[in-house]
Design a protein around this motif. Structure first.
Motif, PDB file in Angstrom:
ATOM      1  N   SER A 183      11.676   1.024  22.446  1.00 53.13           N
ATOM      2  CA  SER A 183      12.561   1.997  23.097  1.00 53.13           C
ATOM      3  C   SER A 183      11.768   2.993  23.936  1.00 53.13           C
ATOM      4  O   SER A 183      12.145   4.160  24.052  1.00 53.13           O
ATOM      5  CB  SER A 183      13.382   2.746  22.036  1.00 53.13           C
ATOM      6  N   GLN A 186      13.796   4.368  26.884  1.00 55.09           N
ATOM      7  CA  GLN A 186      14.859   5.229  26.377  1.00 55.09           C
ATOM      8  C   GLN A 186      14.286   6.587  25.946  1.00 55.09           C
ATOM      9  O   GLN A 186      14.883   7.636  26.220  1.00 55.09           O
ATOM     10  CB  GLN A 186      15.558   4.557  25.201  1.00 55.09           C
ATOM     11  N   TRP A 187      13.114   6.565  25.291  1.00 53.15           N
ATOM     12  CA  TRP A 187      12.450   7.816  24.911  1.00 53.15           C
ATOM     13  C   TRP A 187      12.065   8.622  26.146  1.00 53.15           C
ATOM     14  O   TRP A 187      12.249   9.849  26.179  1.00 53.15           O
ATOM     15  CB  TRP A 187      11.213   7.497  24.082  1.00 53.15           C
ATOM     16  N   LEU A 189      13.475   8.538  29.112  1.00 49.81           N
ATOM     17  CA  LEU A 189      14.686   9.076  29.740  1.00 49.81           C
ATOM     18  C   LEU A 189      15.200  10.293  28.972  1.00 49.81           C
ATOM     19  O   LEU A 189      15.678  11.263  29.573  1.00 49.81           O
ATOM     20  CB  LEU A 189      15.770   7.998  29.793  1.00 49.81           C
ATOM     21  N   ASP A 190      15.117  10.231  27.656  1.00 47.71           N
ATOM     22  CA  ASP A 190      15.567  11.367  26.858  1.00 47.71           C
ATOM     23  C   ASP A 190      14.658  12.578  27.066  1.00 47.71           C
ATOM     24  O   ASP A 190      15.114  13.724  27.027  1.00 47.71           O
ATOM     25  CB  ASP A 190      15.584  10.968  25.376  1.00 47.71           C
ATOM     26  N   ARG A 191      13.374  12.327  27.308  1.00 51.41           N
ATOM     27  CA  ARG A 191      12.395  13.410  27.439  1.00 51.41           C
ATOM     28  C   ARG A 191      12.403  14.029  28.821  1.00 51.41           C
ATOM     29  O   ARG A 191      12.360  15.244  28.965  1.00 51.41           O
ATOM     30  CB  ARG A 191      11.002  12.867  27.115  1.00 51.41           C
ATOM     31  N   ARG A 192      12.469  13.207  29.877  1.00 51.50           N
ATOM     32  CA  ARG A 192      12.352  13.747  31.228  1.00 51.50           C
ATOM     33  C   ARG A 192      13.203  12.990  32.239  1.00 51.50           C
ATOM     34  O   ARG A 192      12.894  12.955  33.430  1.00 51.50           O
ATOM     35  CB  ARG A 192      10.895  13.710  31.684  1.00 51.50           C
ATOM     36  N   GLY A 193      14.290  12.378  31.782  1.00 51.43           N
ATOM     37  CA  GLY A 193      15.129  11.611  32.689  1.00 51.43           C
ATOM     38  C   GLY A 193      15.891  12.491  33.675  1.00 51.43           C
ATOM     39  O   GLY A 193      16.244  13.634  33.385  1.00 51.43           O
ATOM     40  N   ARG A 198      19.687   9.688  32.749  1.00 51.22           N
ATOM     41  CA  ARG A 198      20.260  10.010  31.446  1.00 51.22           C
ATOM     42  C   ARG A 198      21.604   9.319  31.224  1.00 51.22           C
ATOM     43  O   ARG A 198      22.061   9.205  30.080  1.00 51.22           O
ATOM     44  CB  ARG A 198      20.405  11.522  31.311  1.00 51.22           C
ATOM     45  N   LEU A 201      21.138   6.399  28.825  1.00 52.99           N
ATOM     46  CA  LEU A 201      20.666   6.628  27.462  1.00 52.99           C
ATOM     47  C   LEU A 201      21.524   5.913  26.419  1.00 52.99           C
ATOM     48  O   LEU A 201      21.022   5.463  25.379  1.00 52.99           O
ATOM     49  CB  LEU A 201      20.638   8.125  27.160  1.00 52.99           C
ATOM     50  N   ASP A 202      22.795   5.795  26.677  1.00 54.99           N
ATOM     51  CA  ASP A 202      23.694   5.163  25.714  1.00 54.99           C
ATOM     52  C   ASP A 202      23.840   3.664  25.942  1.00 54.99           C
ATOM     53  O   ASP A 202      24.750   3.033  25.387  1.00 54.99           O
ATOM     54  CB  ASP A 202      25.076   5.822  25.776  1.00 54.99           C
TER      55      ASP A 202
END
Length: 296
Positions: A183, A186-187, A189-193, A198, A201-202
């Protein structure tokens, strides 16, 4: 190594000097952008205590000292001035080019000796060192030579190496198939997407598929060194599109690397030299037409 062997013909396949001239303009034109925007941390690092300097291996080999503000500003001025001279291609192109290359290598080594090493500057460093070896080269010079072929090939190898070694690092650190099945994106995108990134993310399945495409493409990147014609152009467009998508989703540009995809393209076919030639050709009849005929 000579061009008489198949391996030598691959390394030294003649390329018009005009392509080297275009790549030099790219290199020396991008130099101030990189030094003043992307690796300007070299100036900030020079103001830090010397014990925070953790030189990378190359800096240790060369015994580069901890930076000081005076040294870094002098290095900046000398490197940019040498690059400006080298860009003209008229005054000592080899000497000025090598000064710019050595100065930039020192600069970027200092920038990356404080805990963060970027892998997107390899092709730029290689280009700055190999392009001056050709000597004089003009934008409109169609003459192919082996020296041009060797220098361009070195840049191409550096571009491909950055991709292939990135795939190898993924396997070495993250494991296989753990990394492409993980992932990481995905990580990120969650951190700096970005807002666009973003949205994904889902949706882990497309992200995982993207990781596999990225991984396989990096492993297959050496094919760029042997492809010709449309397959080569398609590969260049693919990797350029990959970097565009990365920027759109994560605001990470890799520009110091991406611009060197141009080394795979026939830049010598760009219209500027032809336009100048046509103007010179068209100007000759016009000038003679304005003269009165001599009496017989």
């Amino acid at each position: 190594m000579t061009a008489a062997t198949p391996w030598g013909r691959w390394w030294y396949a003649p390329i018009p000097r005009a392509r080297v001239a275009w790549l030099r303009l790219l290199a020396y034109g991008f130099l101030p952008v990189d030094m003043l925007l992307f690796t300007n941390s070299a100036l900030a690092h020079a103001r830090l205590p010397g014990d925070l300097y953790q030189p990378v291996r190359l800096a240790r080999w060369l015994h580069l000292p901890a930076p000081t503000p005076a040294a870094m500003y002098t290095l900046l001025a000398v490197t940019l001035a040498a690059g400006l001279v080298a860009a003209t291609g008229r005054l000592a192109p080899r000497a000025s080019g090598f000064v710019a290359a050595g100065g930039y290598l020192w600069w970027v080594t200092v920038s990356m000796s404080y805990g963060k090493v970027d892998h997107d500057h390899l092709a730029l460093v290689v280009a700055l060192f190999v392009l001056p070896t050709v000597g004089r080269a003009r934008l409109g010079d169609p003459a192919p030579c082996e020296a041009s072929g060797w220098s361009v090939r070195c840049v191409q190898v550096a571009v491909v190496a950055a991709y292939f070694l990135s795939a190898w690092a993924k396997v070495r650190i993250g494991g296989f198939p753990d990394w492409p099945n993980g992932s990481t994106v995905q990580w990120a995108l969650d951190r700096r997407g970005t807002p666009l990134g973003r949205v994904l993310l889902d949706h882990p399945l497309p992200l995982k598929a993207g990781q596999w495409i990225m991984f396989v493409a990096e492993l297959a990147s050496p094919l760029l060194l042997f492809a010709r014609g449309r397959p080569l152009y398609a590969g260049v467009v693919f990797f350029a599109g990959f970097h565009l998508v990365t920027y759109a989703l994560l605001a990470i540009h890799f520009l110091p690397h991406t611009i060197w995809l141009l080394a795979f393209l026939p830049l010598e076919r760009l219209p500027l030299p032809r336009v100048r030639a046509l103007r010179r050709t068209a100007g000759a009849p016009a000038a003679s037409a304005g003269k009165e005929p001599l009496p017989s």
